[in-house]
Structure formats: structure tokens, C-alpha cells
Scaffold this active site. Structure first.
Site, PDB file in Angstrom:
ATOM      1  CG  LEU A 101      -2.065  -0.955   1.309  1.00 53.82           C
ATOM      2  CD1 LEU A 101      -2.728  -0.892   2.686  1.00 53.82           C
ATOM      3  CD2 LEU A 101      -3.089  -0.656   0.220  1.00 53.82           C
ATOM      4  CG  ASP A 102      -0.070   4.876  -2.139  1.00 55.56           C
ATOM      5  OD1 ASP A 102      -0.500   5.415  -1.109  1.00 55.56           O
ATOM      6  OD2 ASP A 102      -0.704   4.869  -3.209  1.00 55.56           O
ATOM      7  CE  LYS A 103       5.173   9.505   4.059  1.00 56.55           C
ATOM      8  NZ  LYS A 103       6.318  10.444   3.895  1.00 56.55           N
ATOM      9  CB  SER A 105      -2.978   3.714   0.466  1.00 61.93           C
ATOM     10  OG  SER A 105      -3.025   4.329  -0.802  1.00 61.93           O
ATOM     11  NE  ARG A 187      -2.939   6.743  -3.665  1.00 67.27           N
ATOM     12  CZ  ARG A 187      -3.603   7.502  -2.798  1.00 67.27           C
ATOM     13  NH1 ARG A 187      -4.184   8.620  -3.219  1.00 67.27           N
ATOM     14  NH2 ARG A 187      -3.692   7.161  -1.528  1.00 67.27           N
TER      15      ARG A 187
END
Length: 222
Positions: A101-103, A105, A187
Site C-alpha cells: 500500500l503506498d504511503k 493509503s 490512483r
């Protein structure tokens, strides 16, 4: 870490503790070639045999589910940012995240030392379903929803296939279901249509569900 010999034998063979004790008492168990007695312990580098054949306990894998807050990165080196390992006790620091999961999220992230499980969850051929809740900066136009649901959106790395379901009457809150897992795919898909995702939270990954797990907390997965 040393383990009592009867526990070691039972764990390695499936015998009951009583049966393991009997095998030890009958002289059928040896550590490094020497017969053992009840009460002896096995060290990490010891070799144990039963009836002359090597035995060893099965290594039990560990998997945990973390409800990742925004602002944490899914790596060991945060390069100045906090990492998901800052939320976990040291005993879980050897586990590896399953996917990312990106930062910015949040939500469900699995960590495991079970390579087979990680492969089954992430390899494209298994097509595991992932579910997210997102918030957009603007109302999603019905035409754009139809484009995403019916045809997908072409990105630099291929067509993005998502399924969107409205979560509120504002037109900004959506549930996204997908079976792919490309980098920042949700995104990028919305950005291609002129929208920014202000919040993204994963709630489901295959058979795993976040449910009521508090943000920042974790639990063991049986």
C-alpha cells in the site's frame, strides 16, 4: 532456543507426548548420535534421530494482518518516513509484506514468512480479489464510471480493469473491486480521467477482511 526432547519428538513426528516419552525411554531417540534421557533438551544446532532416522519439527509459518494508517511505508527503510515495522513488536520484524500500500493509503496489509501464501495472494494467475474504499476530490461523472466499469482505462502499463460501486450520494465515495495489483493502479486510473484520490483504504484481500481492526493495530491470522 532449547526445546525439551519429548516436545521436540512429538512436534517432529506427530506422536503424543506419552508416546514420545516411551520412545525416549526405549532408547530409540538420539541427539548427535547419543541416546537421550527424559528431561534432556535439544539446541538449535543439534541433530536428532528416531530409530536412526533424522527428525525435525515442521517450521510453523506466521501471518499477521495490520490496519496500516496513512503516512507509513511498507518497507524496512523508510528513508525518513515511518514504516509499518514501527507499529509492530520486534518478533514480527522478520515478516514480509504481501503486496504494497503506498504511503498515503491505509487499510489491510498482510505480513508473512510463508512464501507459498504470498505467491498465492499476489501472482496474477490466482486473480485474488481486493476491495478498497476511496474518496475523490470531485464528483465522478456517470460516463466516467461507465467507462471504468465497462471497458477499463488504458494506462502506460496496460488496460486497468476496475469495478466501481457508489458508497454515498455525494458521488465522491466509491468502493473499488479489482483483481490486479499494479503500482498505484487505482490512483493512476482516476488521474487519467482528471480526478485525484484523496483517501484510499483497503478492506479486503482474497479471503482476508479488515472488519473491526483498529487503525494501527494488528492481529494474527490463523
Amino acid at each position: 532456543m532449547p526445546m525439551r526432547i519429548n516436545k521436540y519428538v512429538a512436534s517432529a513426528t506427530g506422536l503424543s507426548r506419552r508416546a514420545a516419552d516411551r520412545a525416549i525411554g526405549e532408547g530409540r531417540v538420539a541427539i548427535n548420535g547419543k541416546p537421550v534421557e527424559l528431561g534432556d533438551s535439544v539446541a538449535d544446532n543439534d541433530s536428532v534421530t528416531l530409530d536412526g532416522r533424522p527428525i525435525a519439527p515442521a517450521i510453523k509459518s506466521r501471518t499477521i494482518m495490520l490496519n496500516k494508517p496513512p503516512g507509513y511505508v511498507c518497507s524496512r527503510n523508510g528513508q525518513g518516513s515511518q514504516t509499518i515495522y514501527d507499529l509492530l513488536p520486534a518478533e514480527y520484524h522478520a515478516l514480509k509484506p504481501v503486496g504494497r500500500l503506498d504511503k498515503n493509503s491505509s487499510g489491510l496489509i498482510l505480513l508473512t514468512d510463508d512464501g507459498d501464501l504470498a505467491n498465492q495472494l499476489t501472482h496474477p494467475r490466482y486473480a485474488k480479489t481486493k476491495v478498497y474504499e476511496i474518496k475523490l476530490d470531485n464528483v465522478l461523472e456517470p460516463l466516467h464510471q461507465q467507462m471504468i466499469n465497462d471497458h477499463g482505462i488504458q494506462l502506460d502499463d496496460g488496460r486497468s480493469q476496475l469495478s466501481l460501486m457508489k458508497l454515498s450520494d455525494t458521488g465522491k465515495d466509491w468502493q473499488v473491486t479489482m483483481q490486479e495489483g499494479r503500482n498505484r493502479q487505482i490512483r493512476r486510473t482516476l488521474e487519467a480521467l482528471g480526478y485525484a484520490v484523496s483517501k484510499l483504504r483497503r478492506t479486503n484481500f482474497g479471503s482476508y477482511q479488515l472488519e473491526e481492526l483498529t487503525e494501527g493495530d494488528y492481529r494474527s491470522c490463523i
